[in-house]
Design a protein around this motif. Structure first.
Motif, PDB file in Angstrom:
ATOM      1  N   GLU A  97      25.305  30.239  18.869  1.00 34.76           N
ATOM      2  CA  GLU A  97      24.761  30.878  19.993  1.00 34.76           C
ATOM      3  C   GLU A  97      24.400  32.383  19.627  1.00 34.76           C
ATOM      4  N   ASN A  98      25.218  32.889  18.776  1.00 33.22           N
ATOM      5  CA  ASN A  98      25.071  34.216  18.155  1.00 33.22           C
ATOM      6  C   ASN A  98      23.798  34.408  17.450  1.00 33.22           C
ATOM      7  N   MET A  99      23.538  33.207  16.719  1.00 34.27           N
ATOM      8  CA  MET A  99      22.084  33.359  15.940  1.00 34.27           C
ATOM      9  C   MET A  99      20.984  33.548  16.739  1.00 34.27           C
ATOM     10  N   LEU A 100      21.168  32.584  17.911  1.00 36.98           N
ATOM     11  CA  LEU A 100      19.994  32.532  18.985  1.00 36.98           C
ATOM     12  C   LEU A 100      19.884  34.042  19.574  1.00 36.98           C
ATOM     13  N   SER A 101      21.249  34.706  19.816  1.00 35.58           N
ATOM     14  CA  SER A 101      21.043  35.955  20.687  1.00 35.58           C
ATOM     15  C   SER A 101      20.586  37.040  19.722  1.00 35.58           C
ATOM     16  N   GLU A 102      20.760  36.940  18.650  1.00 34.72           N
ATOM     17  CA  GLU A 102      20.121  37.782  17.271  1.00 34.72           C
ATOM     18  C   GLU A 102      18.842  37.681  17.282  1.00 34.72           C
ATOM     19  N   ALA A 103      18.158  36.513  17.244  1.00 33.63           N
ATOM     20  CA  ALA A 103      16.816  36.136  17.230  1.00 33.63           C
ATOM     21  C   ALA A 103      16.106  36.832  18.487  1.00 33.63           C
ATOM     22  N   LYS A 104      16.822  36.459  19.567  1.00 34.35           N
ATOM     23  CA  LYS A 104      16.236  37.015  20.855  1.00 34.35           C
ATOM     24  C   LYS A 104      16.103  38.673  20.586  1.00 34.35           C
ATOM     25  N   ARG A 105      17.316  39.246  20.125  1.00 32.34           N
ATOM     26  CA  ARG A 105      17.284  40.813  20.119  1.00 32.34           C
ATOM     27  C   ARG A 105      16.225  41.223  19.239  1.00 32.34           C
ATOM     28  N   ARG A 106      15.946  40.765  18.152  1.00 31.48           N
ATOM     29  CA  ARG A 106      14.810  41.119  17.281  1.00 31.48           C
ATOM     30  C   ARG A 106      13.419  40.787  17.709  1.00 31.48           C
ATOM     31  N   SER A 107      13.397  39.948  18.576  1.00 31.60           N
ATOM     32  CA  SER A 107      12.202  39.702  19.355  1.00 31.60           C
ATOM     33  C   SER A 107      11.840  40.976  20.328  1.00 31.60           C
ATOM     34  N   THR A 108      12.884  41.079  21.125  1.00 31.45           N
ATOM     35  CA  THR A 108      12.734  42.433  21.949  1.00 31.45           C
ATOM     36  C   THR A 108      12.419  43.528  21.546  1.00 31.45           C
ATOM     37  N   GLU A 109      12.912  43.767  19.865  1.00 30.25           N
ATOM     38  CA  GLU A 109      12.517  44.999  19.071  1.00 30.25           C
ATOM     39  C   GLU A 109      11.048  45.019  18.647  1.00 30.25           C
ATOM     40  N   ASP A 110      10.792  43.577  18.625  1.00 29.98           N
ATOM     41  CA  ASP A 110       9.366  43.502  17.925  1.00 29.98           C
ATOM     42  C   ASP A 110       8.464  43.994  18.926  1.00 29.98           C
ATOM     43  N   THR A 111       8.709  43.505  20.346  1.00 33.95           N
ATOM     44  CA  THR A 111       7.984  44.032  21.512  1.00 33.95           C
ATOM     45  C   THR A 111       7.831  45.449  21.784  1.00 33.95           C
ATOM     46  N   ALA A 112       8.924  45.964  21.612  1.00 36.25           N
ATOM     47  CA  ALA A 112       8.985  47.486  21.704  1.00 36.25           C
ATOM     48  C   ALA A 112       8.184  48.250  20.685  1.00 36.25           C
ATOM     49  N   LEU A 113       8.057  47.659  19.473  1.00 36.12           N
ATOM     50  CA  LEU A 113       7.577  48.108  18.382  1.00 36.12           C
ATOM     51  C   LEU A 113       5.916  48.169  18.650  1.00 36.12           C
ATOM     52  N   LYS A 114       5.502  46.926  19.196  1.00 35.08           N
ATOM     53  CA  LYS A 114       3.948  46.775  19.496  1.00 35.08           C
ATOM     54  C   LYS A 114       3.730  47.935  20.824  1.00 35.08           C
ATOM     55  N   MET A 115       4.421  47.971  21.515  1.00 36.85           N
ATOM     56  CA  MET A 115       4.022  49.303  22.532  1.00 36.85           C
ATOM     57  C   MET A 115       4.038  50.259  21.834  1.00 36.85           C
ATOM     58  N   LEU A 116       4.853  50.647  21.064  1.00 37.69           N
ATOM     59  CA  LEU A 116       4.870  51.951  20.405  1.00 37.69           C
ATOM     60  C   LEU A 116       3.672  52.126  19.405  1.00 37.69           C
ATOM     61  N   LYS A 117       3.173  51.188  18.792  1.00 36.45           N
ATOM     62  CA  LYS A 117       2.168  50.909  18.132  1.00 36.45           C
ATOM     63  C   LYS A 117       0.655  51.342  19.133  1.00 36.45           C
ATOM     64  N   GLN A 118       0.813  50.776  20.169  1.00 35.11           N
ATOM     65  CA  GLN A 118      -0.142  50.882  21.030  1.00 35.11           C
ATOM     66  C   GLN A 118      -0.526  52.490  21.471  1.00 35.11           C
ATOM     67  N   LYS A 119       0.690  53.027  21.815  1.00 35.15           N
ATOM     68  CA  LYS A 119       0.798  54.433  22.207  1.00 35.15           C
ATOM     69  C   LYS A 119       0.192  55.379  21.064  1.00 35.15           C
ATOM     70  N   VAL A 120       0.509  54.924  19.576  1.00 31.82           N
ATOM     71  CA  VAL A 120       0.006  55.660  18.592  1.00 31.82           C
ATOM     72  C   VAL A 120      -1.532  55.422  18.617  1.00 31.82           C
ATOM     73  N   GLN A 121      -1.972  54.227  18.882  1.00 34.77           N
ATOM     74  CA  GLN A 121      -3.497  53.879  18.613  1.00 34.77           C
ATOM     75  C   GLN A 121      -4.257  54.845  19.989  1.00 34.77           C
ATOM     76  N   GLU A 122      -3.814  54.910  20.900  1.00 38.16           N
ATOM     77  CA  GLU A 122      -4.154  55.676  22.042  1.00 38.16           C
ATOM     78  C   GLU A 122      -4.240  57.165  21.673  1.00 38.16           C
ATOM     79  N   ALA A 123      -3.030  57.876  21.092  1.00 36.63           N
ATOM     80  CA  ALA A 123      -3.053  59.017  20.535  1.00 36.63           C
ATOM     81  C   ALA A 123      -4.259  59.271  19.506  1.00 36.63           C
ATOM     82  N   GLU A 124      -4.411  58.322  18.582  1.00 32.16           N
ATOM     83  CA  GLU A 124      -5.258  58.352  17.713  1.00 32.16           C
ATOM     84  C   GLU A 124      -6.912  58.567  18.186  1.00 32.16           C
ATOM     85  N   GLY A 125      -7.084  57.848  19.319  1.00 39.06           N
ATOM     86  CA  GLY A 125      -8.237  57.947  20.231  1.00 39.06           C
ATOM     87  C   GLY A 125      -8.261  59.290  20.655  1.00 39.06           C
ATOM     88  N   LYS A 126      -7.549  59.954  21.157  1.00 37.99           N
ATOM     89  CA  LYS A 126      -7.545  61.148  21.617  1.00 37.99           C
ATOM     90  C   LYS A 126      -7.926  62.176  20.511  1.00 37.99           C
TER      91      LYS A 126
END
Length: 391
Positions: A73-102
């Motif tokens: 179960e700990n392995m599954l929890s760790e995988a979900k945590r990494r997935s959440t971090e990946d989602t946050a990273l995608k959002m951050l990249k989207q904000k970077v792209q918006e800044a580059e457009g400006k």
């Protein structure tokens, strides 16, 4: 979804109906390699007892290697945590792209203002004409230097490409001589090693019928893991009186050139005769006292009557003292290979482990082959040439 850790506990099961292909496709082969060779085939429904036994033994082997607790179960929890971090990273990249457009819009505004300024300073062109001529001269000088550097880079890349093509044929070569008494399973083991090393999974298993006795030395090759693997199968190199057959000895050494790197001493599980207990002495007389330092023992399992085969470590630990002494003199380097049709699914990871052991032994000797003082390399090369012309 489950994380990379799940691959340590993954077994590929192939449920097959009708015609079965002889060779694994690339996608399935890649998945099997990611799973460290854990691949089991079930030919129909329902599965036979041998097939289920093979699968259960593979599960036991996997848990013994990766940890008896399995996927947690700990392995599954760790995988979900990494997935959440990946989602946050995608959002951050989207904000970077918006800044580059400006930033791009701001740069465009600056260019428009610059054009306006250029219009206002049109009257200053005459004054700056000389400066512009100087800048043009500097630019030409810069372009000339840049083209010279680009030409140097292209020349260097061409030289590297030539060196790469020159060394393409200089692949790593590993030469192995199979030794053992008649009936030990040398030929069956050699054929199975070549098939699995070449990523082949044939339904025509090597032990489906009684193999013919080996009467002469035979060389076979296959490309495996970026190198060329050479196996030399041999008949018995001495007679009942212990007298060596000098011609066969020369043949096997000649066919193993450039080598041999490793000797594979084949013994059948459950059979250890007086003749096999005396083999090491005969082989050291033939090849030299250092023979054992370049030798790996391969136990072949040809008895398909056992539902659950005994683990090879337990077999060696409870074996006759003569067999234990033979294993010890060979550096306790031993592996097992199932050559029966019913348990051939286990042969894929077994061959992978065996080849890893061969490479490890070769590396421990600095990649150098074993040299015998009895015959010169020139003599063996000439012998090999004669054998090739004869065939």
């Amino acid at each position: 979804m489950f994380g990379m850790e799940a691959l340590q506990y993954l077994i590929v099961i192939s449920l097959e109906e009708g015609k079965v292909v002889d060779v694994l496709d690339d996608a399935l082969l890649e998945l099997i390699n990611v799973c460290d060779g854990r691949y089991c085939r079930i030919s129909g429904s329902p599965a036979t007892a041998d097939e289920l036994g093979t699968l259960l033994e593979m599960v036991d082997y996997m848990l013994a290697e990766s940890g008896a607790c399995g996927y947690t179960e700990n392995m599954l929890s760790e995988a979900k945590r990494r997935s959440t971090e990946d989602t946050a990273l995608k959002m951050l990249k989207q904000k970077v792209q918006e800044a580059e457009g400006k930033e791009q819009a701001f740069n465009q505004l600056m260019e428009e203002r610059e054009k306006k300024r250029a219009t206002e300073v049109e009257e200053l062109k005459a004054k700056h004409a000389e400066e512009r001529r100087k800048e043009a001269a500097e630019k030409r000088q810069h372009d000339t230097k840049r083209e010279s550097l680009e030409e140097a880079v292209r020349s260097h890349l061409a030289m590297l490409q030539l060196q790469t093509n020159t060394n393409a044929d200089d692949v790593r070569r590993t030469s192995v001589i199979l030794l053992g008494l008649s009936g030990s399973g040398k030929s069956s083991a050699g054929n199975l090693i070549l098939e699995r090393a070449g990523n082949q999974y044939s339904i025509n298993e090597p032990c489906r019928s009684a193999p013919q006795p080996t009467l002469a030395c035979e060389r076979k090759e296959v490309l495996a893991e970026g190198g060329r693997l050479t196996l030399v199968d041999t008949p018995e190199l001495w007679d009942e009186d212990g007298t060596e057959n000098l011609e066969l000895v020369k043949d096997c050494l000649a066919l193993a050139l450039p080598g041999p790197h490793v000797f594979l001493l084949v013994l059948q599980v459950g059979r250890f005769t007086q003749g096999e207990s005396e083999m090491l002495g005969h082989l050291q007389k033939i090849f030299g006292k250092e023979f054992a330092e370049h030798t790996i023992i391969l136990f072949t399992r040809c008895d398909s009557s056992q539902h659950r085969a005994q683990r090879i470590n337990d077999y060696v630990a409870n074996a006759h003292v003569s067999l234990q002494d033979l294993v010890r003199k060979c550096g306790s380097r031993y592996y097992v290979l199932n050559v029966t049709k019913s348990q051939s699914a286990l042969s894929y990871p077994q061959v992978k482990d065996l080849l890893a052991g061969v490479n490890k032994l070769v590396a421990s000797h600095g990649g150098h082959c074993y040299s015998t003082k009895r015959f010169s390399v020139e003599e063996l090369k000439e012998r090999k040439k004669v054998m090739e012309e004869r065939n």
